[in-house]
Motif scaffolding. Structure first.
Motif, PDB file in Angstrom:
ATOM      1  N   ALA A   9       0.499   2.186   4.396  1.00  0.00           N
ATOM      2  CA  ALA A   9      -0.216   1.571   3.276  1.00  0.00           C
ATOM      3  C   ALA A   9      -1.364   2.463   2.809  1.00  0.00           C
ATOM      4  CB  ALA A   9      -0.744   0.205   3.687  1.00  0.00           C
ATOM      5  N   GLU A  10      -1.355   2.788   1.510  1.00  0.00           N
ATOM      6  CA  GLU A  10      -2.357   3.631   0.861  1.00  0.00           C
ATOM      7  C   GLU A  10      -2.504   5.001   1.533  1.00  0.00           C
ATOM      8  OE1 GLU A  10      -5.809   1.813  -0.990  1.00  0.00           O
ATOM      9  OE2 GLU A  10      -5.212  -0.119  -0.122  1.00  0.00           O
ATOM     10  N   ASP A  11      -1.413   5.484   2.074  1.00  0.00           N
ATOM     11  CA  ASP A  11      -1.384   6.816   2.692  1.00  0.00           C
ATOM     12  C   ASP A  11      -0.200   7.581   2.113  1.00  0.00           C
ATOM     13  OD1 ASP A  11      -1.390   9.097   4.229  1.00  0.00           O
ATOM     14  OD2 ASP A  11      -1.117   8.081   6.163  1.00  0.00           O
ATOM     15  N   ILE A  12      -0.448   8.316   1.010  1.00  0.00           N
ATOM     16  CA  ILE A  12       0.590   9.110   0.366  1.00  0.00           C
ATOM     17  C   ILE A  12       0.127  10.561   0.323  1.00  0.00           C
ATOM     18  CG2 ILE A  12      -0.259   8.718  -2.005  1.00  0.00           C
ATOM     19  CD1 ILE A  12       2.741   8.523  -2.842  1.00  0.00           C
ATOM     20  N   GLY A  35       9.478   7.721 -12.644  1.00  0.00           N
ATOM     21  CA  GLY A  35       8.696   6.550 -13.025  1.00  0.00           C
ATOM     22  C   GLY A  35       8.211   5.786 -11.809  1.00  0.00           C
ATOM     23  N   ILE A  36       7.008   5.225 -11.919  1.00  0.00           N
ATOM     24  CA  ILE A  36       6.470   4.351 -10.873  1.00  0.00           C
ATOM     25  C   ILE A  36       6.815   2.913 -11.241  1.00  0.00           C
ATOM     26  CG2 ILE A  36       4.386   3.512  -9.726  1.00  0.00           C
ATOM     27  CD1 ILE A  36       3.088   6.202 -10.308  1.00  0.00           C
ATOM     28  N   CYS A  37       7.533   2.227 -10.356  1.00  0.00           N
ATOM     29  CA  CYS A  37       7.904   0.834 -10.635  1.00  0.00           C
ATOM     30  C   CYS A  37       7.211  -0.085  -9.638  1.00  0.00           C
ATOM     31  CB  CYS A  37       9.411   0.647 -10.614  1.00  0.00           C
ATOM     32  SG  CYS A  37      10.087   0.348  -8.974  1.00  0.00           S
ATOM     33  N   GLY A  38       7.456  -1.384  -9.774  1.00  0.00           N
ATOM     34  CA  GLY A  38       6.804  -2.365  -8.924  1.00  0.00           C
ATOM     35  C   GLY A  38       7.081  -2.163  -7.450  1.00  0.00           C
ATOM     36  N   SER A  39       8.319  -1.813  -7.108  1.00  0.00           N
ATOM     37  CA  SER A  39       8.635  -1.609  -5.692  1.00  0.00           C
ATOM     38  C   SER A  39       7.870  -0.418  -5.128  1.00  0.00           C
ATOM     39  CB  SER A  39      10.142  -1.420  -5.497  1.00  0.00           C
ATOM     40  OG  SER A  39      10.607  -0.256  -6.159  1.00  0.00           O
ATOM     41  N   ASP A  40       7.703   0.636  -5.933  1.00  0.00           N
ATOM     42  CA  ASP A  40       6.927   1.793  -5.482  1.00  0.00           C
ATOM     43  C   ASP A  40       5.470   1.402  -5.231  1.00  0.00           C
ATOM     44  OD1 ASP A  40       9.181   3.506  -5.853  1.00  0.00           O
ATOM     45  OD2 ASP A  40       8.709   3.627  -7.983  1.00  0.00           O
ATOM     46  N   LEU A  41       4.924   0.558  -6.105  1.00  0.00           N
ATOM     47  CA  LEU A  41       3.554   0.098  -5.911  1.00  0.00           C
ATOM     48  C   LEU A  41       3.419  -0.683  -4.602  1.00  0.00           C
ATOM     49  CD1 LEU A  41       2.664  -1.075  -9.532  1.00  0.00           C
ATOM     50  CD2 LEU A  41       1.730   0.915  -8.338  1.00  0.00           C
ATOM     51  N   TYR A  44       3.518   1.690  -1.638  1.00  0.00           N
ATOM     52  CA  TYR A  44       2.281   2.456  -1.488  1.00  0.00           C
ATOM     53  C   TYR A  44       1.121   1.584  -1.028  1.00  0.00           C
ATOM     54  CZ  TYR A  44      -2.010   4.910  -2.675  1.00  0.00           C
ATOM     55  OH  TYR A  44      -3.260   5.448  -2.618  1.00  0.00           O
ATOM     56  N   TYR A  45       0.886   0.469  -1.725  1.00  0.00           N
ATOM     57  CA  TYR A  45      -0.303  -0.322  -1.425  1.00  0.00           C
ATOM     58  C   TYR A  45      -0.151  -1.200  -0.184  1.00  0.00           C
ATOM     59  CZ  TYR A  45      -2.673   1.090  -5.675  1.00  0.00           C
ATOM     60  OH  TYR A  45      -3.305   1.831  -6.630  1.00  0.00           O
ATOM     61  N   LEU A  46       1.084  -1.637   0.108  1.00  0.00           N
ATOM     62  CA  LEU A  46       1.285  -2.571   1.219  1.00  0.00           C
ATOM     63  C   LEU A  46       2.041  -1.959   2.396  1.00  0.00           C
ATOM     64  CD1 LEU A  46       2.363  -5.704  -0.863  1.00  0.00           C
ATOM     65  CD2 LEU A  46       0.060  -5.111  -0.086  1.00  0.00           C
ATOM     66  N   GLY A  47       2.677  -0.807   2.170  1.00  0.00           N
ATOM     67  CA  GLY A  47       3.518  -0.240   3.201  1.00  0.00           C
ATOM     68  C   GLY A  47       4.836  -0.968   3.357  1.00  0.00           C
ATOM     69  N   ARG A  48       5.166  -1.786   2.380  1.00  0.00           N
ATOM     70  CA  ARG A  48       6.409  -2.557   2.435  1.00  0.00           C
ATOM     71  C   ARG A  48       6.726  -3.088   1.042  1.00  0.00           C
ATOM     72  NH1 ARG A  48       5.512  -6.617   6.754  1.00  0.00           N
ATOM     73  NH2 ARG A  48       7.629  -7.281   6.207  1.00  0.00           N
ATOM     74  N   ASN A  52      11.183  -5.176   3.312  1.00  0.00           N
ATOM     75  CA  ASN A  52      11.522  -3.780   3.590  1.00  0.00           C
ATOM     76  C   ASN A  52      10.263  -3.013   3.990  1.00  0.00           C
ATOM     77  OD1 ASN A  52      14.132  -4.429   2.799  1.00  0.00           O
ATOM     78  ND2 ASN A  52      13.819  -3.720   0.699  1.00  0.00           N
ATOM     79  N   LEU A  53      10.117  -2.775   5.278  1.00  0.00           N
ATOM     80  CA  LEU A  53       8.932  -2.139   5.835  1.00  0.00           C
ATOM     81  C   LEU A  53       9.142  -0.629   5.947  1.00  0.00           C
ATOM     82  CD1 LEU A  53       6.156  -2.599   7.311  1.00  0.00           C
ATOM     83  CD2 LEU A  53       7.491  -2.684   9.435  1.00  0.00           C
TER      84      LEU A  53
END
Length: 334
Positions: A9-12, A35-41, A44-48, A52-53
């Motif tokens: 999470a928040e580690d890219i 493109g950045i979509c909702g699943s990518d967000l 990134y922000y939640l690590g899941r 899907n973790l």
């Protein structure tokens, strides 16, 4: 080569990875835009993303445009502009022959739904199966072509709704998928397209893409029982409740936004009295080909892209994509 890799999470990190060699039946691409979509967000922000973790270093991204780097068969010349259908399908299921995206056992670029994860497209060079590659028509820019995948999702949602020609439709949620749904409904012949959202900026974008009326739902109620077709694109449970209230007797609600993987509270009683239907939609099958054609036919759809950010500035890109007041579709430039 450089790749964007999520480690948690928040580690890219924009880090070096080895260049893969394509095997027989594969092609190596030089990725240009993702493109950045909702699943990518979520990754990134939640690590899941839902259940899907992220369990290993993970390259996100499934909306892309690229040029051919190496095709061992010689069929595709280096530099050929392309996009990619992100799915690899599982074993066929009787009764679902025309819906391969529902077959179990498949995977999708940039998805942690399988382990090892299906690494995604946010990388300088990407190896995919040849049958996933779609050569772009002349005149379609690589930047606009990165919208092919999300536009295919919206076109598929409209197909799930059935024949929308000469019928009014409501779209709830004017994020990228909702905006592209406006275009899909417009080209499918909907007589009226009303769009609701909680922010004024996305509604301005919706009007530019063909919405005939917009509703700021924090200040105005959507007309109840008025729409034979409703596409819920926000993924907010409260919006699903609004969709159920807004659908007309005998109408259809299509749940397009990915709802939380949790128990949610929604009053579905009005569906019964109105004999309305609630339908789910998941990704797409062949609609990416329709999406490519539509992007050529209507270049204005490219205006859904609001920012292009270098992949090295991924943290800024994800923060921008998360803020619907200042962005619609954010692209990473590789």
């Amino acid at each position: 080569m450089k790749s964007l890799v999520i480690h948690g999470a928040e580690d890219i990190r924009y880090e070096d990875q080895p260049v893969a060699e394509p095997a027989e039946g594969q092609v190596r691409l030089r990725v240009k835009y993702v493109g950045i979509c909702g699943s990518d967000l979520h990754y990134y922000y939640l690590g899941r993303n839902g259940e899907n973790l992220v369990r290993e270093p993970f390259v996100p991204g499934h909306e892309l445009s690229a040029t051919v780097d190496l095709d061992p068969s010689g069929e595709l010349a280096p530099g050929t502009p392309v996009t990619v259908h992100p799915a690899r399908y599982g074993a066929p299921v009787e009764g679902l022959e025309e819906r391969p995206h529902l077959w179990p056992g498949g995977d999708y670029l940039g998805s942690a739904g399988v382990f090892p994860h299906r690494q995604g497209a946010a990388t300088e060079q990407l190896v995919v199966e040849r049958d996933m590659v779609r050569v772009l028509p002349e005149g379609l820019s690589l930047e606009t072509a990165a919208l092919a995948e999300p536009l295919a999702v919206s076109i598929h949602a409209v197909h799930i709704a059935g024949d929308v020609a000469r019928r009014p439709a409501l779209v709830l949620g004017a994020g990228p998928i909702g905006l592209l749904a406006v275009s899909a409904l417009h080209h499918a012949g909907a007589s009226e397209i009303v769009v609701g959202d909680v922010r004024p900026e996305p509604l301005e974008r919706a009007r530019a893409l063909g919405a005939t009326r917009t509703v700021l739902v924090t200040e105005e109620q959507v007309d109840p029982g008025s729409f034979p077709v409703v596409l819920e694109c926000s993924a907010a449970p409260v919006s699903l409740g609004s969709a159920v209230r807004a659908v007309a007797p005998g109408g259809i609600v299509v749940q397009v936004g990915i709802l939380p993987d949790a128990e949610i509270s929604v009053n579905l009683a009005p569906l019964l009295a109105k004999e309305a239907e609630l339908r789910g939609t998941f990704r797409f099958s062949t609609e990416i080909d329709d999406a490519i054609s539509l992007l050529v036919q209507d270049p204005a759809i490219g205006e859904v892209v609001t920012q292009v950010v270098p992949a090295a500035d991924a943290t800024e890109a994800f923060a921008t994509a998360r803020d619907a007041s200042r962005s619609a579709k954010v692209l990473l430039a590789l």
